[in-house]
Write an enzyme that holds these catalytic residues in place. Structure first.
Site, PDB file in Angstrom:
ATOM      1  N   HIS A 220       8.084   4.824 -13.455  1.00 53.40           N
ATOM      2  CA  HIS A 220       6.748   5.771 -12.888  1.00 53.40           C
ATOM      3  C   HIS A 220       6.769   7.025 -13.258  1.00 53.40           C
ATOM      4  O   HIS A 220       6.844   8.195 -13.393  1.00 53.40           O
ATOM      5  CB  HIS A 220       7.364   6.587 -10.797  1.00 53.40           C
TER       6      HIS A 220
ATOM      7  N   HIS B 196       3.289   9.543 -14.665  1.00 54.11           N
ATOM      8  CA  HIS B 196       1.445  10.671 -14.402  1.00 54.11           C
ATOM      9  C   HIS B 196       1.080  10.796 -16.039  1.00 54.11           C
ATOM     10  O   HIS B 196       1.653  12.201 -16.324  1.00 54.11           O
ATOM     11  CB  HIS B 196       1.354  11.127 -13.584  1.00 54.11           C
TER      12      HIS B 196
ATOM     13  N   ARG C  23      -2.615  10.919 -17.151  1.00 61.71           N
ATOM     14  CA  ARG C  23      -3.704  12.337 -16.728  1.00 61.71           C
ATOM     15  C   ARG C  23      -4.497  10.855 -17.984  1.00 61.71           C
ATOM     16  O   ARG C  23      -4.185  10.010 -18.543  1.00 61.71           O
ATOM     17  CB  ARG C  23      -3.569  13.103 -17.215  1.00 61.71           C
TER      18      ARG C  23
ATOM     19  N   LYS D  93      -0.279   0.454  -6.687  1.00 64.99           N
ATOM     20  CA  LYS D  93      -0.383   1.589  -5.551  1.00 64.99           C
ATOM     21  C   LYS D  93      -0.265   2.336  -4.890  1.00 64.99           C
ATOM     22  O   LYS D  93      -1.730   1.907  -4.342  1.00 64.99           O
ATOM     23  CB  LYS D  93      -0.313   2.951  -6.841  1.00 64.99           C
TER      24      LYS D  93
ATOM     25  N   HIS E  68       3.794   5.427  -1.862  1.00 70.52           N
ATOM     26  CA  HIS E  68       3.842   7.243  -2.029  1.00 70.52           C
ATOM     27  C   HIS E  68       4.755   6.710  -0.359  1.00 70.52           C
ATOM     28  O   HIS E  68       3.063   7.040   0.554  1.00 70.52           O
ATOM     29  CB  HIS E  68       3.206   7.630  -2.055  1.00 70.52           C
TER      30      HIS E  68
ATOM     31  N   HIS F 186      10.133   7.307  -5.641  1.00 69.17           N
ATOM     32  CA  HIS F 186      10.507   9.090  -5.583  1.00 69.17           C
ATOM     33  C   HIS F 186      11.244   9.080  -4.119  1.00 69.17           C
ATOM     34  O   HIS F 186      11.064   9.969  -3.554  1.00 69.17           O
ATOM     35  CB  HIS F 186       9.330   9.675  -6.128  1.00 69.17           C
TER      36      HIS F 186
ATOM     37  N   ASP G  98       8.362  10.230 -11.537  1.00 72.90           N
ATOM     38  CA  ASP G  98       7.255  11.164 -10.891  1.00 72.90           C
ATOM     39  C   ASP G  98       6.872  12.142 -12.185  1.00 72.90           C
ATOM     40  O   ASP G  98       6.070  13.491 -11.330  1.00 72.90           O
ATOM     41  CB  ASP G  98       7.339  11.696  -9.803  1.00 72.90           C
TER      42      ASP G  98
HETATM   43  O1  DOR Z   1       4.728  15.998  -6.085  1.00 71.54           O
HETATM   44  C1  DOR Z   1       3.005  14.793  -6.419  1.00 71.54           C
HETATM   45  N1  DOR Z   1       2.460  14.581  -8.427  1.00 71.54           N
HETATM   46  N2  DOR Z   1       3.027  13.443  -6.211  1.00 71.54           N
HETATM   47  C2  DOR Z   1       2.520  12.715  -6.470  1.00 71.54           C
HETATM   48  O2  DOR Z   1       2.166  11.966  -5.739  1.00 71.54           O
HETATM   49  C3  DOR Z   1       1.650  12.841  -6.742  1.00 71.54           C
HETATM   50  C4  DOR Z   1       1.013  13.708  -7.734  1.00 71.54           C
HETATM   51  C5  DOR Z   1       0.679  14.084  -9.178  1.00 71.54           C
HETATM   52  O3  DOR Z   1       0.280  13.361  -9.459  1.00 71.54           O
HETATM   53  O4  DOR Z   1       0.341  15.185  -9.147  1.00 71.54           O
HETATM   54 ZN    ZN Z   2       3.572  10.230  -9.025  1.00 71.44          ZN
END
Ligand code: DOR
Ligand code: ZN
Length: 344
Positions: free
Chosen positions: A13, A15, A17, A99, A136, A174, A246
């Site tokens: 999991h 991110h 960007r 997702k 989520h 998470h 996450d």
């Molecule tokens: O804390 C978080 N940040 N939870 C999420 O579900 C998304 C993530 C984000 O993309 O910044």
């Molecule tokens: Zn996430």
């Protein structure tokens, strides 16, 4: 023990960007992980196989020369996702999951699902073609307390969903509560990822001597009793629980703000954070399976064969790493750590 050698882990999991932000953080993930499940909550989100293919190409183009990394792509579910897109996703081979974000639950979730039942036709096809659903798991109802949003999601939406689609393979992402641990243990075809912050901290750290925005993520940290149950689940050797950071980078100025963004940045040092958590539970022997075996097993992918080594040595988490215009503050910045991954 001075050295701990384990199979190279994956992050189930993440991110990443896009653009310059991605280029800044990707090397941190690649240092530790062979593969990662890439979250689709870009602006606009990754909603089609074509979006995912283009995003995947941009990630691969950003891999530093000589390094190996496999991005495992996901689609962002909306009220309008077409069942045919699911068939195409499965056929693509590089889309590994879909997702679900409840509309408005978190960062870039405006395109999210307004009513989970609207997606039943899509879930039916996902169940048929064996494509996992990543959740989520929080409700967004204004009248539900922010600390209860996961528990209420499980009761109100997840339990009925699993009754409608018992063979749909689900990852509750998470997880933060004992309610989630108990539900995952009691239900078939469901697993859960656990982040380093939810293993290491309770909600007290958010207010230690003042408000601490770099510990703010969603789902928010919970009480200590929940943290202890998560740590017990992660170190139990049960294959239903595996690593998913996450890691969610936001520039310092977006976190240190009158309305700060949710997300902890852990990709810099995730495996070391998990090692500290497992050591605190006297369970270093359980780290390898949690970090490197149970994730690929759930996703029905081969386990990695390379290894990494963690060494017992002290070092300090940096206060900041370069990122866009205002830098990026890693989770637990300034903390002295006891384990460090050896560089190859
Ligand atoms: O804390 C978080 N940040 N939870 C999420 O579900 C998304 C993530 C984000 O993309 O910044
Ligand atoms: Zn996430």
């Amino acid at each position: 023990m001075q050295n701990l050698t384990i199979t190279r882990p994956d992050d189930w999991h993440l991110h990443l960007r896009d653009g310059e932000a991605m280029k800044a953080v990707l090397p941190h993930t690649i240092r530790q992980f062979a593969r990662a499940i890439i979250m689709p909550n870009l602006k606009p989100p990754i909603r089609s196989v074509a979006d995912a293919a283009a995003y995947r190409d941009r990630i691969i183009a950003a891999i530093p020369t000589g390094k190996q990394f496999e991005p495992l792509m996901t689609l962002y579910l909306t009220d309008n996702t077409n069942p045919e897109e699911i068939i195409a996703a499965k056929a693509s081979q590089f889309v590994k999951a879909v997702k679900y974000y409840p509309a408005g639950a978190t960062t870039n979730s405006d395109f999210g699902v307004t009513d989970i039942r609207k997606c039943d036709r899509v879930f039916e096809v996902m169940q048929q073609v064996n494509l996992p659903l990543l959740l989520h798991g929080e409700v967004t109802d204004r009248d539900v307390d922010v600390f209860d949003r996961e528990k209420v999601f499980i009761e109100k939406h997840l339990l009925p969903l699993k009754e409608r689609f018992p063979n749909l393979r689900v990852v509750l992402e998470h997880i933060t509560t004992s309610d989630a641990v108990q539900f995952v243990l009691a239900t078939n075809n469901i697993a859960a990822t656990i982040t380093p912050q939810h293993l290491l901290f309770s909600r007290n750290i958010l207010f230690k001597g003042g408000i601490r925005p770099h510990f703010y993520c969603l789902p928010i940290l919970k009480r200590e009793e929940h943290r202890l149950e998560l740590l017990q689940a992660a170190t139990s050797g049960n294959p239903k629980f595996f690593l998913g950071t996450d890691s969610a980078p936001h520039p310092r100025n977006s976190k240190e703000s009158s309305c700060g963004c949710a997300g902890c940045y852990s990709a810099l040092h995730a495996i070391e954070l998990y090692t500290e958590a497992f050591e605190s539970a006297n369970s270093l022997d359980k780290l390898e399976a949690f970090a490197s075996f149970y994730g690929p097993d759930f996703y029905q992918l081969p386990r990695n064969t390379e290894q990494i080594t963690l060494t017992k040595t002290t070092w300090r988490i940096p206060d900041e790493v370069p990122f866009l215009e205002s830098g990026l503050v890693p989770l637990w910045a300034g903390q002295e750590m006891r384990w460090q991954m050896a560089e190859h």
